[in-house]
Scaffold this active site. Structure first.
Site, PDB file in Angstrom:
ATOM      1  N   HIS A  14       0.785  -1.231   0.000  1.00 19.02           N
ATOM      2  CA  HIS A  14       0.000   0.000   0.000  1.00 19.02           C
ATOM      3  C   HIS A  14       0.815   1.279   0.000  1.00 19.02           C
ATOM      4  CE1 HIS A  14       0.735  -0.074   4.386  1.00 19.02           C
ATOM      5  NE2 HIS A  14       0.512   1.228   4.335  1.00 19.02           N
TER       6      HIS A  14
HETATM    7  C1  UD1 Z   1      -2.285   5.847   5.334  1.00 17.99           C
HETATM    8  C2  UD1 Z   1      -1.020   6.437   5.938  1.00 17.99           C
HETATM    9  C3  UD1 Z   1       0.076   5.391   5.926  1.00 17.99           C
HETATM   10  C4  UD1 Z   1      -0.372   4.121   6.621  1.00 17.99           C
HETATM   11  C5  UD1 Z   1      -1.683   3.637   6.018  1.00 17.99           C
HETATM   12  C6  UD1 Z   1      -2.211   2.473   6.815  1.00 17.99           C
HETATM   13  C7  UD1 Z   1      -0.643   8.853   5.552  1.00 17.99           C
HETATM   14  C8  UD1 Z   1       0.098   9.850   4.776  1.00 17.99           C
HETATM   15  N1  UD1 Z   1      -0.538   7.581   5.133  1.00 17.99           N
HETATM   16  O1  UD1 Z   1      -1.987   5.525   3.982  1.00 17.99           O
HETATM   17  O2  UD1 Z   1       1.214   5.890   6.611  1.00 17.99           O
HETATM   18  O3  UD1 Z   1       0.611   3.137   6.449  1.00 17.99           O
HETATM   19  O4  UD1 Z   1      -2.660   4.697   6.066  1.00 17.99           O
HETATM   20  O5  UD1 Z   1      -3.124   1.722   6.085  1.00 17.99           O
HETATM   21  O6  UD1 Z   1      -1.290   9.202   6.513  1.00 17.99           O
HETATM   22  N2  UD1 Z   1      -9.249   4.665   0.851  1.00 17.99           N
HETATM   23  C9  UD1 Z   1     -10.483   4.074   0.742  1.00 17.99           C
HETATM   24  N3  UD1 Z   1     -11.142   3.772   1.891  1.00 17.99           N
HETATM   25  C10 UD1 Z   1     -10.664   4.048   3.125  1.00 17.99           C
HETATM   26  C11 UD1 Z   1      -9.409   4.651   3.210  1.00 17.99           C
HETATM   27  C12 UD1 Z   1      -8.709   4.950   2.061  1.00 17.99           C
HETATM   28  O7  UD1 Z   1     -10.976   3.817  -0.348  1.00 17.99           O
HETATM   29  O8  UD1 Z   1     -11.333   3.731   4.128  1.00 17.99           O
HETATM   30  C13 UD1 Z   1      -8.493   4.944  -0.403  1.00 17.99           C
HETATM   31  C14 UD1 Z   1      -8.807   6.315  -0.996  1.00 17.99           C
HETATM   32  O9  UD1 Z   1      -8.759   6.194  -2.390  1.00 17.99           O
HETATM   33  C15 UD1 Z   1      -7.623   7.143  -0.528  1.00 17.99           C
HETATM   34  C16 UD1 Z   1      -6.491   6.126  -0.531  1.00 17.99           C
HETATM   35  O10 UD1 Z   1      -7.111   4.904  -0.115  1.00 17.99           O
HETATM   36  O11 UD1 Z   1      -7.345   8.227  -1.378  1.00 17.99           O
HETATM   37  C17 UD1 Z   1      -5.349   6.458   0.398  1.00 17.99           C
HETATM   38  O12 UD1 Z   1      -5.828   6.657   1.732  1.00 17.99           O
HETATM   39  P1  UD1 Z   1      -4.970   7.585   2.745  1.00 17.99           P
HETATM   40  O13 UD1 Z   1      -5.565   7.499   4.088  1.00 17.99           O
HETATM   41  O14 UD1 Z   1      -4.760   8.937   2.164  1.00 17.99           O
HETATM   42  O15 UD1 Z   1      -3.549   6.906   2.736  1.00 17.99           O
HETATM   43  P2  UD1 Z   1      -3.146   5.379   2.933  1.00 17.99           P
HETATM   44  O16 UD1 Z   1      -2.499   4.921   1.682  1.00 17.99           O
HETATM   45  O17 UD1 Z   1      -4.303   4.625   3.458  1.00 17.99           O
HETATM   46  N1  UDP Z   2      -4.166  -5.590   8.803  1.00 13.91           N
HETATM   47  C1  UDP Z   2      -5.449  -6.107   8.924  1.00 13.91           C
HETATM   48  N2  UDP Z   2      -6.092  -6.508   7.777  1.00 13.91           N
HETATM   49  C2  UDP Z   2      -5.523  -6.415   6.539  1.00 13.91           C
HETATM   50  C3  UDP Z   2      -4.208  -5.887   6.442  1.00 13.91           C
HETATM   51  C4  UDP Z   2      -3.555  -5.465   7.591  1.00 13.91           C
HETATM   52  O1  UDP Z   2      -5.987  -6.218  10.021  1.00 13.91           O
HETATM   53  O2  UDP Z   2      -6.169  -6.796   5.552  1.00 13.91           O
HETATM   54  C5  UDP Z   2      -3.489  -5.134  10.036  1.00 13.91           C
HETATM   55  C6  UDP Z   2      -2.137  -5.790  10.273  1.00 13.91           C
HETATM   56  O3  UDP Z   2      -2.309  -7.027  10.949  1.00 13.91           O
HETATM   57  C7  UDP Z   2      -1.439  -4.739  11.106  1.00 13.91           C
HETATM   58  C8  UDP Z   2      -1.964  -3.435  10.567  1.00 13.91           C
HETATM   59  O4  UDP Z   2      -3.183  -3.766   9.888  1.00 13.91           O
HETATM   60  O5  UDP Z   2      -1.801  -4.855  12.476  1.00 13.91           O
HETATM   61  C9  UDP Z   2      -1.002  -2.825   9.587  1.00 13.91           C
HETATM   62  O6  UDP Z   2      -1.615  -1.733   8.955  1.00 13.91           O
HETATM   63  P1  UDP Z   2      -1.207  -1.211   7.519  1.00 13.91           P
HETATM   64  O7  UDP Z   2      -0.451  -2.260   6.783  1.00 13.91           O
HETATM   65  O8  UDP Z   2      -2.442  -0.676   6.893  1.00 13.91           O
HETATM   66  O9  UDP Z   2      -0.317   0.060   7.850  1.00 13.91           O
HETATM   67  P2  UDP Z   2       1.184   0.306   8.350  1.00 13.91           P
HETATM   68  O10 UDP Z   2       1.481  -0.594   9.479  1.00 13.91           O
HETATM   69  O11 UDP Z   2       2.096   0.130   7.182  1.00 13.91           O
HETATM   70  O12 UDP Z   2       1.163   1.752   8.752  1.00 13.91           O
END
Ligand code: UD1
Ligand code: UDP
Length: 375
Positions: free
Chosen positions: A218
């Site tokens: 991601h």
């Molecule tokens: C965010 C965090 C990242 C973290 C990740 C955990 C920032 C800059 N990034 O990244 O550090 O590792 O969360 O998962 O804060 N979207 C949906 N549904 C949702 C949420 C997101 O469709 O419920 C889609 C949208 O298209 C959105 C994209 O995901 O634009 C990115 O979401 P965003 O929260 O901006 O960043 P993440 O990639 O999720």
């Molecule tokens: N996780 C989850 N379901 C999924 C993928 C990840 O519950 O389908 C959990 C995972 O076990 C961990 C956390 O989400 O506890 C990690 O989050 P993510 O990978 O979104 O973000 P990051 O840790 O890179 O910020």
């Protein structure tokens, strides 16, 4: 004493579960917690599901900011958090990790002279192109207590002058750096056995223990360029075909949206892509995987906690201990490196020492916050 916990993204709800549990079990009645959800993640399977599954108290406030460009998203969070902190009195604000929700919470509270407690402080990738690196550096700078999960994190803060800084924070207090251990380890220890009792995701997907690779992707630099994203996924498909192993990929919504815009890629049928799974399902998938491939910070660590080898789909990591102890290899998005790393790790005998605390990080954190606020 009243604390405001700020969450927004999936991993923050998971981390908050450990600390909320510790507040309930080890804090005296003098400590009260309210939760603010920025709404950065909002899909049911990225947000509400984790409150229910991990018994995190439902948020008192939900700002529902949703997705958007960084500036706009962070600005909406700051505005909403400021309103909440102006309306009610809070003695401290807890923020987790390095997302835009972390930055917004820390900046708003620090400007209002409310102590900021940063859980997962001191992590550094030394890559300023990562939005998370900017968020965590600023958040650490603003925090009254930096709770570092590892000695590496403490060392990073030391190098940046945190341990002997004369700067005064809220309440005219010096900053504290505390080696607390990692609240994600607390959660893994708390839930790993339950996961196997309560989940049937392996049988539903037709997977046998240790006969599949678990993958997640991601990070913005792996997803935003459709060519890189498609090549990375095609490499996972190549691993599946050439190494005769299933590859299962719970797909983050960011990745799903960007892949959809890249158009159909028939080769990807070799990968079993599924929607995001629950936390317990993820623990089960991690625990029984032959190997994990991920660019997630949390998933890298959980692989280590559950004693599974991990290929990190990045060129650097904040969790350097995993590499140093031979439990993981950095492979970026390069097909040859990923295949070579698979062959090395599939046969490596790995020792997993306890580098992430004693499993009671949340209790240590709650005790420290209570002492700090009582002084
Ligand atoms: C965010 C965090 C990242 C973290 C990740 C955990 C920032 C800059 N990034 O990244 O550090 O590792 O969360 O998962 O804060 N979207 C949906 N549904 C949702 C949420 C997101 O469709 O419920 C889609 C949208 O298209 C959105 C994209 O995901 O634009 C990115 O979401 P965003 O929260 O901006 O960043 P993440 O990639 O999720
Ligand atoms: N996780 C989850 N379901 C999924 C993928 C990840 O519950 O389908 C959990 C995972 O076990 C961990 C956390 O989400 O506890 C990690 O989050 P993510 O990978 O979104 O973000 P990051 O840790 O890179 O910020």
């Amino acid at each position: 004493m009243k604390l405001l916990t700020i969450v927004g993204a999936r991993p923050q709800i998971i981390k908050a579960a450990a600390v909320s549990r510790a507040i309930k079990t080890c804090a005296d009645d003098s400590l009260e917690e309210c939760i603010l959800h920025t709404g950065q993640h909002y899909d049911e399977n990225m947000s509400a599901r984790f409150f229910d599954e991990l018994a995190v108290p439902r948020p008192t406030y939900n700002l529902a900011v949703g997705s958007g460009p960084h500036g706009e998203q962070t600005a909406k969070m700051i505005s909403g958090i400021e309103q909440v902190l102006s309306r009610d009195h809070y003695d401290g604000v807890i923020v987790y990790g390095d997302t835009n929700s972390t930055l917004a919470g820390a900046l708003t509270a620090a400007k209002m002279q409310i102590p900021v407690f940063h859980i997962e402080a001191g992590l550094r990738s030394f890559n300023m192109a990562m939005p998370e690196e900017l968020n965590r550096i600023v958040t650490d700078q603003l925090s009254s207590i930096c709770f570092a999960p590892t000695q590496t994190a403490v060392d990073n803060l030391h190098r940046e002058g945190f341990l002997d800084s004369p700067t005064l924070f809220a309440r005219q207090r010096r900053r504290n750096v505390v080696l607390s251990g990692d609240v994600m380890l607390d959660n893994t220890l708390h839930y790993a056995a339950v996961a196997d009792q309560q989940c049937d995701i392996l049988s539903r997907l037709g997977l046998e223990s240790h006969s599949y690779v678990l993958a997640t992707i991601h990070r913005n630099y792996n997803t935003d360029d459709p060519v890189r994203l498609t090549q990375l996924l095609m490499t996972l498909a190549t691993v599946a075909r050439q190494r005769h192993i299933s590859v299962v990929l719970p797909m983050h919504p960011r990745t799903a949206h960007l892949l959809a815009s890249a158009g159909p890629v028939p080769e990807l049928e070799a990968i079993l892509t599924i929607p995001p799974v629950s936390y317990l399902e993820m623990l089960q998938l991690e625990r029984h995987a032959k190997l994990v491939m991920t660019d997630s910070g949390g998933v890298q660590k959980e692989a280590f906690f559950l004693q599974r080898p991990c290929i990190i789909l990045r060129t650097e990591t904040e969790w350097t201990e995993i590499i140093e102890h031979g439990a993981g290899l950095l492979a970026g998005a390069d097909a040859d490196e990923i295949l070579a790393a698979f062959d090395i790790l599939a046969d490596r005998n790995i020792v997993f020492p306890p580098l992430f605390g004693d499993g009671y990080a949340a209790e240590h954190i709650v005790n420290k916050i209570t002492d700090y606020l009582k002084q």
